[in-house]
Design an enzyme around this catalytic site. Structure first.
Site, mmCIF file in Angstrom:
data_model
loop_
_atom_site.group_PDB
_atom_site.id
_atom_site.type_symbol
_atom_site.label_atom_id
_atom_site.label_comp_id
_atom_site.label_asym_id
_atom_site.label_seq_id
_atom_site.Cartn_x
_atom_site.Cartn_y
_atom_site.Cartn_z
ATOM 1 N N LYS A 87 64.474 -82.586 -79.462
ATOM 2 C CA LYS A 87 64.095 -81.541 -78.505
ATOM 3 C C LYS A 87 65.104 -81.564 -77.358
ATOM 4 C CE LYS A 87 59.716 -79.925 -76.585
ATOM 5 N NZ LYS A 87 58.375 -80.374 -76.181
HETATM 6 O O1 G3P Z 1 54.994 -77.961 -75.057
HETATM 7 C C1 G3P Z 1 55.248 -77.846 -73.675
HETATM 8 C C2 G3P Z 1 54.029 -78.196 -72.952
HETATM 9 O O2 G3P Z 1 53.749 -79.552 -73.093
HETATM 10 C C3 G3P Z 1 54.000 -77.814 -71.530
HETATM 11 O O3 G3P Z 1 52.669 -77.544 -71.280
HETATM 12 O O4 G3P Z 1 50.707 -77.209 -69.895
HETATM 13 O O5 G3P Z 1 52.616 -78.643 -69.073
HETATM 14 O O6 G3P Z 1 52.864 -76.183 -69.209
HETATM 15 P P1 G3P Z 1 52.188 -77.386 -69.781
#
Ligand code: G3P
Length: 216
Positions: A87
């Site tokens: 990634k």
């Molecule tokens: O896959 C990306 C994710 O982990 C980010 O999620 O909720 O931190 O915006 P969030």
């Protein structure tokens, strides 16, 4: 649409995998830190454990932001297991590194994508996945799902093979909307996956069937 779980928590990964619908896992440094995974050996072992639990692509994120560092780190991650997907953040050296990984047979997931232009660059570099963060777009009062639809339209028109991996999912409704918008993959917290099971009429209907079953 494929289902990935977006966590580094082994119990949650097991629960989703036991459902029989899991196609892969995504992690990021924030999710790894949340599980208290610290130090190079522990990080590598954690990824290895996840790869042994789930038969599907497992995204492992690099920490470096320069080309040489990203390539060195990515090669080590890719050597853990054939299912590892490196990634890489959507930055200039990240795009260069994605192209290098593509040319050398290493799968990549281009992360931190917030625009169609970034998604075009990721596809041109040969990323296996592109990760638009739809919840974080919603946080800024724009429509994250709309970006998924825009990228899906562009990729289909242009014949790009990169898969759209909808990330930063915050609800079960997000999953349904991403499926409608043409996402190839949704990576979701466990709660959002389990939320898809729920409907009050299912509960009411089941209670009635069970009650009537006693009269049979
Ligand atoms: O896959 C990306 C994710 O982990 C980010 O999620 O909720 O931190 O915006 P969030």
């Amino acid at each position: 649409m494929k289902f990935f779980i977006d966590t580094a928590n082994l119990a949650q990964i097991k629960e989703a995998n036991d459902l029989g619908i899991l196609d892969g896992v995504t992690t990021n440094p924030s999710l790894m830190a949340k599980e208290g995974v610290k130090g190079n050996d522990a990080i590598m072992n954690h990824y290895k454990t996840i790869c042994e639990m789930v038969d599907g692509d497992i995204s492992a994120e690099v920490f470096s932001t320069d080309f040489d560092g990203i390539v060195t780190e990515g090669k080590k991650l890719a050597a853990i297991h054939p299912n590892i997907v490196v990634k890489v953040p959507m930055i200039k050296d990240g795009v260069k590194a994605i192209k290098w990984f593509t040319d050398n047979g290493i799968k990549t997931n281009c992360t931190l994508v917030f625009s169609a232009g970034q998604a075009i660059l990721a596809a041109k570099a040969g990323a296996k996945y592109v990760s638009p963060f739809i919840g974080r777009i919603d946080d800024t009062n724009w429509d994250g799902v709309e970006l998924i639809a825009q990228i899906a339209h562009i990729y289909s028109l242009q014949g790009f093979e990169t898969e759209i991996l909808a990330a930063s999912i915050r609800s079960s409704l997000h999953i349904v909307k991403c499926a409608e918008a043409g996402a190839d993959v949704c990576t979701c917290p466990l709660d959002s996956i389990l939320g898809l099971l729920k409907h009050p009429l299912t509960d009411i209907g089941l209670a009635k069937f069970l009650e009537d079953a006693k009269k049979m």
